[in-house]
Design an enzyme around this catalytic site. Structure first.
Site, short mmCIF file in Angstrom:
data_model
loop_
_atom_site.label_atom_id
_atom_site.label_comp_id
_atom_site.label_asym_id
_atom_site.label_seq_id
_atom_site.Cartn_x
_atom_site.Cartn_y
_atom_site.Cartn_z
N LYS A 1 43.64 45.24 38.42
CA LYS A 1 44.07 44.38 37.20
C LYS A 1 43.07 43.61 36.72
CE LYS A 1 47.48 44.08 35.52
NZ LYS A 1 48.26 44.77 34.51
N THR B 1 48.00 39.45 35.26
CA THR B 1 48.73 38.76 36.34
C THR B 1 47.70 37.38 36.93
OG1 THR B 1 49.29 38.76 38.82
CG2 THR B 1 47.75 40.36 38.11
N ASP B 2 48.57 36.53 37.40
CA ASP B 2 47.56 35.35 38.06
C ASP B 2 46.86 35.67 39.25
OD1 ASP B 2 49.78 35.53 39.49
OD2 ASP B 2 50.39 33.29 39.46
N GLU B 3 47.06 36.88 39.70
CA GLU B 3 46.47 37.32 41.20
C GLU B 3 45.08 37.68 40.96
OE1 GLU B 3 48.82 40.25 43.54
OE2 GLU B 3 50.71 39.16 43.04
N TYR C 1 45.84 46.21 44.39
CA TYR C 1 46.36 45.94 43.16
C TYR C 1 45.67 44.84 42.23
CZ TYR C 1 49.76 43.38 39.93
OH TYR C 1 50.37 42.98 39.05
#
Ligand code: NAD
Ligand code: TDX
Length: 332
Positions: free
Chosen positions: A151, A120-122, A147
């Site tokens: 990741k 993810t970009d997060e 989260y």
């Protein structure tokens, strides 16, 4: 690739990818999915006898090793995926996102099987609203939530297994997906189903937070390209130039459903709420020639609204419990 193992393939994006893979090739697909609250068997309907569902845990090392040994490639979607849940109960995020990825890596190492890891970009944290920069493959990791930290950790594991053990892996970091089969805990389906129910959308904080929306079908086509032609050891960012603030999205949903565009509630903000994500997908576009099919957010959103209207029997049984969970946090 004749046999592809898709972890988390009964979830929102994984199931879309399974259907994409079936359409783009004659490969057989095995889905390994624990069938958590976020999964649905129906999302795999229509796959025919080329899809097999194995119900199991990606952190079950013997099971994962057995399955990986029987396949030519693994696409690893399985994860706990909702930031809000990671704030109330982080444990499953560590177990599935970190330990699960470790198990997949060990199996791919042992059996020398190609891996594509979905991220993810997060992992990059957030940007200021007026920052001209967007995330690229070289942006430093700076995750904010349990989260996104889990990741980020899983991405680091993949890179270490590539470098230390020669695992044949690629990574992609995608922006916010929308489209069919997304769980109604997530922003867009939560607000669509609220409005369909005659309720008001619930916007965290001031609604100024920006997400870079991409249709799930475009995420799938990008992952397919990377799986076929991506360079081993490389990371590719996936995005479709879809930056929008949350108020803009909610107003579009309200207008599309014939309601006043200011008919929403501002509710308690998410702790540590990332302000803005933005993806620069130049590498994917120039190196692999990938382009999104959905460039018109209003069209993709209208199709998604129609889908939720037509699939009320799928989401209805969960709606009251999801809203009760948000109410308990002052977000309903
Ligand atoms: P989702 O929550 O809809 O689906 C996750 C799936 O993984 C579910 O089917 C669930 O049952 C399965 N799963 C969870 N724990 C498992 C375990 N221990 N063993 C086996 N299966 C397990 O999530 P999603 O939105 O489809 O996200 C899929 C992947 O894409 C995740 O890795 C996520 O980090 C990533 N991603 C999501 C987005 C987004 O906007 N939703 C954006 C970028 C990346
Ligand atoms: O009711 C809501 N009201 C609201 O304002 C919800 C559920 C969310 N929000 C806000 C929070 C975010 O700014 O909307 C935005 C999007 O929220 P989510 O749908 O929860 O997505 P986000 O936290 O941005 O993370 C998503 O994109 C990246 C996915 O859930 C992740 O799995 C993915 O990695």
């Amino acid at each position: 690739m004749r046999r592809i193992l898709v972890t988390g393939g009964a979830g929102f994006i994984g199931s879309n990818f399974v259907h994409h893979a079936l359409g783009a090739s004659d490969a057989a697909v095995t889905v390994l999915d624990k069938l958590t609250y976020a999964a649905s068997r129906e999302s795999l309907d229509g796959g025919g006898d080329r899809v097999e569902l194995v119900v199991g845990d990606v952190a079950d090392q013997p099971l994962v090793e057995k399955l990986v040994a029987e396949h030519d490639a693994v696409v690893h979607f399985a994860a706990e995926s909702h930031n809000d849940n990671s704030l109330s109960e982080p444990g499953p995020f560590i177990q599935t996102n970190l330990v699960g990825t470790f198990c997949v890596l060990e199996a791919c190492r042992k059996h020398d099987v190609r891996l594509h890891h979905i991220s993810t970009d997060e992992v990059y944290g957030d940007l200021e609203l007026d920052d001209p920069a967007r995330f690229t493959e070289t942006t430093a990791y700076n995750p904010s939530s349990p989260y996104s930290a889990a990741k980020a950790g899983s991405d680091h594991l993949v890179r270490a297994w590539v470098r230390s053990f020669g695992v044949r892996a690629t990574i992609s970091n995608c922006s916010n997906n929308y489209g069919p089969w997304q769980h109604i805990e997530k922003f867009i389906p939560r607000q669509i189903t609220n409005v369909l129910d005659g309720d008001r959308p619930k916007v965290y904080g001031s609604g100024a937070n920006v997400r870079d929306w991409i249709h799930v079908a475009d995420h799938s086509s990008a992952v397919w390209e990377i799986l076929q032609r991506g360079r081993i050891g490389e990371t590719y960012l996936i995005g479709a130039d879809g930056e929008r603030d949350n108020l803009d999205v909610v107003r579009q949903i309200l207008t599309a459903l014939g309601r006043a565009s200011d008919d929403y509630d501002l509710v308690t903000d998410r702790a540590g709420h990332d302000l803005r994500y933005a993806i620069d997908a130049t590498k994917l576009q120039t190196e692999l020639g990938w382009q999104p099919a959905y460039r018109d957010f209003a069209r993709g959103l209208a199709q998604t609204i129609d889908w939720y209207r037509a699939h009320e029997s799928w989401w209805r049984p969960h709606k009251a419990a999801v809203e009760a969970g948000y109410a308990a946090k002052g977000q309903a």
